[in-house]
Design a protein around this motif. Structure first.
Motif, PDB file in Angstrom:
ATOM      1  N   TYR A 128       6.439  -6.781   7.784  1.00 54.81           N
ATOM      2  CA  TYR A 128       7.509  -5.994   8.386  1.00 54.81           C
ATOM      3  C   TYR A 128       8.174  -6.755   9.516  1.00 54.81           C
ATOM      4  N   SER A 129       9.448  -6.424   9.758  1.00 51.44           N
ATOM      5  CA  SER A 129      10.189  -6.987  10.889  1.00 51.44           C
ATOM      6  C   SER A 129      10.131  -5.980  12.016  1.00 51.44           C
ATOM      7  N   SER A 130       9.710  -6.445  13.170  1.00 48.60           N
ATOM      8  CA  SER A 130       9.611  -5.573  14.335  1.00 48.60           C
ATOM      9  C   SER A 130      10.996  -5.166  14.806  1.00 48.60           C
ATOM     10  N   ARG A 131      11.121  -3.917  15.278  1.00 44.87           N
ATOM     11  CA  ARG A 131      12.390  -3.454  15.840  1.00 44.87           C
ATOM     12  C   ARG A 131      12.683  -4.093  17.187  1.00 44.87           C
ATOM     13  N   LEU A 132      11.642  -4.573  17.872  1.00 46.56           N
ATOM     14  CA  LEU A 132      11.791  -5.072  19.228  1.00 46.56           C
ATOM     15  C   LEU A 132      12.155  -6.545  19.315  1.00 46.56           C
ATOM     16  N   ASP A 133      11.836  -7.324  18.295  1.00 46.28           N
ATOM     17  CA  ASP A 133      12.155  -8.751  18.305  1.00 46.28           C
ATOM     18  C   ASP A 133      12.434  -9.200  16.874  1.00 46.28           C
ATOM     19  N   ASN A 134      12.777 -10.436  16.703  1.00 48.09           N
ATOM     20  CA  ASN A 134      13.104 -10.958  15.376  1.00 48.09           C
ATOM     21  C   ASN A 134      11.922 -11.677  14.751  1.00 48.09           C
ATOM     22  N   VAL A 135      10.764 -11.075  14.832  1.00 51.20           N
ATOM     23  CA  VAL A 135       9.546 -11.689  14.315  1.00 51.20           C
ATOM     24  C   VAL A 135       9.057 -10.892  13.114  1.00 51.20           C
ATOM     25  N   ARG A 136       8.712 -11.593  12.066  1.00 47.71           N
ATOM     26  CA  ARG A 136       8.142 -10.966  10.872  1.00 47.71           C
ATOM     27  C   ARG A 136       6.626 -10.952  11.045  1.00 47.71           C
ATOM     28  N   ARG A 137       6.033  -9.771  11.022  1.00 41.84           N
ATOM     29  CA  ARG A 137       4.598  -9.608  11.249  1.00 41.84           C
ATOM     30  C   ARG A 137       3.929  -9.118   9.973  1.00 41.84           C
ATOM     31  N   PHE A 138       2.586  -9.127   9.979  1.00 38.87           N
ATOM     32  CA  PHE A 138       1.866  -8.583   8.832  1.00 38.87           C
ATOM     33  C   PHE A 138       0.563  -7.935   9.263  1.00 38.87           C
ATOM     34  N   VAL A 139       0.100  -7.004   8.421  1.00 35.86           N
ATOM     35  CA  VAL A 139      -1.207  -6.365   8.545  1.00 35.86           C
ATOM     36  C   VAL A 139      -1.813  -6.417   7.155  1.00 35.86           C
ATOM     37  N   SER A 140      -3.020  -6.926   7.029  1.00 31.37           N
ATOM     38  CA  SER A 140      -3.690  -7.040   5.736  1.00 31.37           C
ATOM     39  C   SER A 140      -5.036  -6.328   5.803  1.00 31.37           C
ATOM     40  N   VAL A 141      -5.296  -5.440   4.834  1.00 28.59           N
ATOM     41  CA  VAL A 141      -6.512  -4.619   4.842  1.00 28.59           C
ATOM     42  C   VAL A 141      -7.132  -4.572   3.444  1.00 28.59           C
ATOM     43  N   ARG A 142      -8.390  -4.171   3.403  1.00 20.55           N
ATOM     44  CA  ARG A 142      -9.062  -3.944   2.123  1.00 20.55           C
ATOM     45  C   ARG A 142      -8.531  -2.654   1.515  1.00 20.55           C
ATOM     46  N   ALA A 143      -8.394  -2.630   0.184  1.00 22.23           N
ATOM     47  CA  ALA A 143      -7.906  -1.446  -0.519  1.00 22.23           C
ATOM     48  C   ALA A 143      -8.519  -1.397  -1.915  1.00 22.23           C
ATOM     49  N   GLY A 144      -8.439  -0.244  -2.540  1.00 25.93           N
ATOM     50  CA  GLY A 144      -8.941  -0.080  -3.899  1.00 25.93           C
ATOM     51  C   GLY A 144      -7.988   0.746  -4.722  1.00 25.93           C
ATOM     52  N   SER A 145      -8.135   0.654  -6.047  1.00 29.50           N
ATOM     53  CA  SER A 145      -7.295   1.428  -6.957  1.00 29.50           C
ATOM     54  C   SER A 145      -8.087   1.719  -8.223  1.00 29.50           C
ATOM     55  N   GLY A 146      -7.955   2.929  -8.730  1.00 32.55           N
ATOM     56  CA  GLY A 146      -8.610   3.313  -9.978  1.00 32.55           C
ATOM     57  C   GLY A 146     -10.080   3.650  -9.814  1.00 32.55           C
ATOM     58  N   GLN A 147     -10.714   3.919 -10.956  1.00 34.15           N
ATOM     59  CA  GLN A 147     -12.128   4.305 -10.996  1.00 34.15           C
ATOM     60  C   GLN A 147     -13.025   3.168 -11.458  1.00 34.15           C
ATOM     61  N   GLY A 148     -12.487   1.973 -11.557  1.00 33.44           N
ATOM     62  CA  GLY A 148     -13.263   0.822 -12.017  1.00 33.44           C
ATOM     63  C   GLY A 148     -12.671   0.169 -13.245  1.00 33.44           C
ATOM     64  N   SER A 149     -11.764   0.870 -13.932  1.00 33.28           N
ATOM     65  CA  SER A 149     -11.106   0.326 -15.113  1.00 33.28           C
ATOM     66  C   SER A 149      -9.909  -0.519 -14.681  1.00 33.28           C
ATOM     67  N   LEU A 150      -9.727  -1.678 -15.312  1.00 36.54           N
ATOM     68  CA  LEU A 150      -8.560  -2.520 -15.043  1.00 36.54           C
ATOM     69  C   LEU A 150      -7.397  -2.193 -15.975  1.00 36.54           C
ATOM     70  N   ASP A 151      -7.551  -1.162 -16.818  1.00 38.43           N
ATOM     71  CA  ASP A 151      -6.501  -0.744 -17.735  1.00 38.43           C
ATOM     72  C   ASP A 151      -5.428   0.018 -16.954  1.00 38.43           C
ATOM     73  N   GLU A 152      -4.267  -0.592 -16.777  1.00 39.96           N
ATOM     74  CA  GLU A 152      -3.205   0.032 -15.990  1.00 39.96           C
ATOM     75  C   GLU A 152      -2.548   1.201 -16.705  1.00 39.96           C
ATOM     76  N   CYS A 153      -2.795   1.375 -18.003  1.00 38.46           N
ATOM     77  CA  CYS A 153      -2.216   2.488 -18.759  1.00 38.46           C
ATOM     78  C   CYS A 153      -3.137   3.711 -18.796  1.00 38.46           C
ATOM     79  N   ALA A 154      -4.325   3.605 -18.248  1.00 41.78           N
ATOM     80  CA  ALA A 154      -5.287   4.711 -18.235  1.00 41.78           C
ATOM     81  C   ALA A 154      -4.973   5.631 -17.062  1.00 41.78           C
ATOM     82  N   LYS A 155      -4.270   6.734 -17.339  1.00 41.02           N
ATOM     83  CA  LYS A 155      -3.900   7.680 -16.274  1.00 41.02           C
ATOM     84  C   LYS A 155      -5.152   8.313 -15.691  1.00 41.02           C
ATOM     85  N   GLY A 156      -5.192   8.410 -14.367  1.00 42.30           N
ATOM     86  CA  GLY A 156      -6.297   9.070 -13.695  1.00 42.30           C
ATOM     87  C   GLY A 156      -7.539   8.222 -13.501  1.00 42.30           C
TER      88      GLY A 156
END
Length: 192
Positions: A67-95
């Motif tokens: 993101y670009s800060s509103r206060l200056d012209n610096v592009r910053r970042f925040v990186s965190v751990r995240a997860g998605s799904g129930q363990g399946s890598l099938d992107e077409c498996a709803k839910g």
């Protein structure tokens, strides 16, 4: 005055070097939250998330907000751990599958209270996306945590959304609120 400027420059350079090493580190370090300065430029851009799905363990993936800060012209970042799904890598498996690879439009919803009790508090609503079979449309997708602030965080499993822990959600929300042009943003989902 020159000594102070040199000290500030050295501190920023050190933060960039540490952040670059941390972001490219192995998935074993995925629980570490990383922030820093990404780029110094004079063109501001809307906030953009990158979600890198760890194909070995989808619940041990990375979500990074630039993101670009509103206060200056610096592009910053925040990186965190995240997860998605129930363990399946099938992107077409709803839910139960991971989020489909692609680009999404993102809208921040402060103190969201509708729908599923898990998707409460500060959340980011994602646009619908067709998965790779071109028939299945994944919708009702969010970046969220385990309900409202103060709710006990148990795991990174979701019904297809992106899930972060409570403290990381607070960091991402604070960064989003301080971002320039934060009415809408973008999410890019990739497999790594």
């Amino acid at each position: 005055m020159t000594k102070i400027r040199m000290l500030v420059t050295a501190t920023i350079a050190a933060a960039c070097a540490i952040a670059t090493v941390e972001v490219t580190a192995s998935p074993a370090l995925a629980g570490a939250q990383v922030t820093g300065v990404y780029d110094r430029h004079y063109q501001r851009t809307a906030p953009r998330f990158y979600y890198d799905i760890n194909i070995r363990a989808a619940q041990n993936s990375r979500l990074t907000l630039y993101y670009s800060s509103r206060l200056d012209n610096v592009r910053r970042f925040v990186s965190v751990r995240a997860g998605s799904g129930q363990g399946s890598l099938d992107e077409c498996a709803k839910g139960r599958g991971v989020l489909p690879v692609g680009r999404y439009s993102v809208r921040f919803l402060s103190n969201y209270r509708a729908g599923n009790p898990v998707v409460r508090g500060d959340v980011w609503a994602l646009s619908a996306q067709r998965c790779k079979n071109r028939r299945t449309v994944r919708n009702d997708l969010f970046i969220h945590s385990s309900g409202i602030p103060g709710t006990k965080f148990r795991h990174y499993k979701t019904l297809g959304c992106i899930k972060v822990d409570q403290a990381d959600r607070a960091r991402l929300a604070a960064a989003w609120r301080s971002a320039w042009s934060n009415a809408r943003g973008q999410l890019i989902v990739r497999r790594r």
